[in-house]
Design an enzyme around this catalytic site. Structure first.
Site, short mmCIF file in Angstrom:
data_model
loop_
_atom_site.label_atom_id
_atom_site.label_comp_id
_atom_site.label_asym_id
_atom_site.label_seq_id
_atom_site.Cartn_x
_atom_site.Cartn_y
_atom_site.Cartn_z
N ARG A 76 0.83 -1.22 0.00
CA ARG A 76 0.00 0.00 0.00
C ARG A 76 0.86 1.27 0.00
O ARG A 76 0.48 2.29 0.57
CB ARG A 76 -0.95 0.04 1.21
CG ARG A 76 -1.94 -1.10 1.28
CD ARG A 76 -2.95 -1.04 0.12
NE ARG A 76 -4.07 -1.91 0.38
CZ ARG A 76 -4.10 -3.22 0.11
NH1 ARG A 76 -3.06 -3.81 -0.45
NH2 ARG A 76 -5.16 -3.94 0.37
N SER A 135 -10.41 -0.82 3.61
CA SER A 135 -9.61 -0.95 4.83
C SER A 135 -9.17 0.43 5.30
O SER A 135 -8.57 1.18 4.52
CB SER A 135 -8.35 -1.78 4.57
OG SER A 135 -8.69 -3.03 4.03
N GLU A 183 -4.48 3.46 6.41
CA GLU A 183 -4.17 3.23 5.01
C GLU A 183 -4.74 4.37 4.17
O GLU A 183 -4.19 4.73 3.14
CB GLU A 183 -4.81 1.90 4.59
CG GLU A 183 -4.27 1.33 3.32
CD GLU A 183 -5.35 0.83 2.40
OE1 GLU A 183 -5.50 1.41 1.31
OE2 GLU A 183 -6.04 -0.13 2.77
N1 EPU Z 1 -10.24 -10.71 10.58
C1 EPU Z 1 -10.93 -10.80 11.77
N2 EPU Z 1 -11.96 -9.94 11.97
C2 EPU Z 1 -12.34 -9.01 11.07
C3 EPU Z 1 -11.63 -8.93 9.85
C4 EPU Z 1 -10.59 -9.78 9.62
O1 EPU Z 1 -10.63 -11.61 12.62
O2 EPU Z 1 -13.29 -8.28 11.35
C5 EPU Z 1 -9.10 -11.62 10.33
C6 EPU Z 1 -9.47 -13.01 9.92
O3 EPU Z 1 -8.56 -13.88 10.55
C7 EPU Z 1 -9.21 -13.05 8.45
C8 EPU Z 1 -8.02 -12.12 8.34
O4 EPU Z 1 -8.29 -11.12 9.32
O5 EPU Z 1 -8.91 -14.34 8.04
C9 EPU Z 1 -7.86 -11.46 7.00
O6 EPU Z 1 -9.08 -10.83 6.62
P1 EPU Z 1 -9.39 -10.51 5.09
O7 EPU Z 1 -9.10 -11.68 4.23
O8 EPU Z 1 -10.75 -9.89 5.03
O9 EPU Z 1 -8.28 -9.48 4.70
P2 EPU Z 1 -7.65 -8.24 5.43
O10 EPU Z 1 -6.25 -8.55 5.77
O11 EPU Z 1 -8.53 -7.75 6.53
C10 EPU Z 1 -6.68 -7.26 3.22
C11 EPU Z 1 -6.71 -5.95 2.49
C12 EPU Z 1 -8.02 -5.78 1.75
C13 EPU Z 1 -8.17 -6.93 0.76
C14 EPU Z 1 -8.13 -8.24 1.55
C15 EPU Z 1 -8.15 -9.43 0.62
C16 EPU Z 1 -5.27 -4.48 3.77
C17 EPU Z 1 -5.19 -3.28 4.66
N3 EPU Z 1 -6.50 -4.86 3.42
O12 EPU Z 1 -7.69 -7.16 4.23
O13 EPU Z 1 -7.94 -4.57 1.00
O14 EPU Z 1 -9.39 -6.83 0.06
O15 EPU Z 1 -6.90 -8.32 2.31
O16 EPU Z 1 -6.93 -9.49 -0.07
O17 EPU Z 1 -4.24 -5.02 3.39
C18 EPU Z 1 -8.41 -2.27 0.98
O18 EPU Z 1 -7.21 -2.08 0.86
O19 EPU Z 1 -9.24 -1.31 1.07
C19 EPU Z 1 -8.92 -3.63 1.11
C20 EPU Z 1 -10.20 -3.90 1.29
#
Ligand code: EPU
Length: 337
Positions: free
Chosen positions: A162, A237, A333
């Site tokens: 990012r 995010s 972010e």
């Molecule tokens: N999780 C929780 N609770 C929550 C949300 C997430 O426990 O409320 C944990 C879970 O363990 C889950 C893990 O976090 O397995 C990862 O969650 P998710 O796959 O939704 O991905 P993320 O790491 O929260 C990142 C990006 C997203 C992108 C997704 C999928 C960042 C800051 N965010 O989110 O990007 O869509 O991976 O690749 O890196 C964005 O940048 O706006 C965005 C949405």
């Protein structure tokens, strides 16, 4: 010719739907308009892209430029790949849909990301195991102070998680006019390993997926987890996932055995900020007109009529509670204006 409007609400131009005004809003449709603005030596100037990664905390004084440079043009191709020049004011998702309809591979995992093509390299957008840098070739930009044109190649952009040089050393200095991507015409290297993609494809009864199937799966997953900014104001995010020392991770794991992580290096891991925020008790909480999304704690939301300052205060409160509970600093972010 440029189109200049005074005291215009930016509500429809930011996905958080924050209702603040721009003192002067100038739409840039082509390079000539940009050169006209630069020649006028207007000050201060801010550049607004798709408005999907920004939190507006007050009216914008001075001149706000809205990038409306459009166009998707094939520059070069051979039997394997194709180079495409895309106007930075194009919507990213529309570019993805265009590439899928031509069976071009490389950005199918980046389906349904809101925002403009120009913002994609700025923050090196990423999702489901793919970042835009993997298909990025170069971008055309114009220096806002002296009007000089520059072609930035990939190794000059300092892409990170990012991050890019345009968010750091060159912040606010360049106006990105076009981005040049290289996509594959065949032998697509599909990325199915992240999150629920493989399961969704199997559930949909598909045995040999193509770029269209991956895109469909990503759209389905995103729709199930992330609020639609057309219905609930949000900027995806709000925080980045923090990278922490393994020593800290292991000490936290003693207290919270289920804490997830992704390996980064010998000594560091990345922890999902969404998990930290959920465990800090914020998931699904509403505070008057704003809140933390019920399905994804990493997303702050404006239910309607919320103001940017309140969302920023909530972000600070979340950051503080996460720091007190886990000794981890989480950083926004989104860009705060
Ligand atoms: N999780 C929780 N609770 C929550 C949300 C997430 O426990 O409320 C944990 C879970 O363990 C889950 C893990 O976090 O397995 C990862 O969650 P998710 O796959 O939704 O991905 P993320 O790491 O929260 C990142 C990006 C997203 C992108 C997704 C999928 C960042 C800051 N965010 O989110 O990007 O869509 O991976 O690749 O890196 C964005 O940048 O706006 C965005 C949405």
């Amino acid at each position: 010719m440029i189109l200049l409007e005074h005291n215009i609400s930016l509500k429809s131009l930011n996905t958080f739907a924050i209702d603040v005004n721009a003192e002067n809003l100038i739409a840039i449709y082509h390079e000539a308009g940009l050169f006209e603005v630069i020649a006028k030596k207007l000050c201060p100037i801010r550049i607004l892209g798709g408005g999907s990664n920004i939190l507006l905390t007050g009216d914008l004084v001075g001149y706000t430029l809205k990038n409306e440079i459009k166009g998707i043009e094939i520059i070069d191709e051979d039997e394997n790949q194709i180079m495409i020049k895309v106007g930075a004011g194009e919507k990213w998702h529309q570019f993805v849909m265009w590439s899928i309809s031509h069976n071009l591979g490389g950005i199918e995992n980046l389906s349904l990301i809101p925002g403009s093509v120009g913002a994609a390299p700025m923050q090196n957008i990423g999702a489901y195991g793919v970042e835009q840098e993997s298909v990025f070739h170069s971008l055309n930009a114009v220096h806002m102070a002296n009007g000089e044109k520059k072609l930035f190649f990939k190794d000059e952009c300092n892409f990170g998680y990012r991050e890019s040089i345009f968010k750091k050393e060159l912040k606010d200095q360049y106006f990105i006019t076009h981005v040049n991507y290289i996509l594959r015409k065949k032998d697509h290297s599909l990325q199915l390993d992240y999150g629920a993609i493989r399961d969704t494809i199997l559930k949909n009864g598909i045995e040999s997926p193509d770029v269209q199937n991956i895109s469909d799966a990503v759209i389905e997953i995103r729709k199930s987890k992330l609020p639609d900014p057309n219905l609930i104001g949000n900027a995806g995010s709000f925080f980045k996932n923090p990278v922490i020392q393994k020593t800290l991770y292991h000490s936290l794991k003693n207290i919270h055995p289920e804490i997830p992580c992704y390996p980064i290096s010998e000594t560091t891991v990345k922890v999902p900020a969404g998990w930290l925020i959920e465990k800090s008790g914020f998931k699904g909480k509403t505070f008057n007109k704003i809140g933390v999304h019920k399905d994804q704690a990493l997303v702050l939301v404006n239910y309607g009529g919320g103001c940017g300052k309140d969302i920023l205060d909530l972000a600070f409160e979340i950051k503080k509670v996460v720091k007190d509970k886990f000794k981890i600093d989480i950083e926004p972010e989104v860009n705060i204006w």
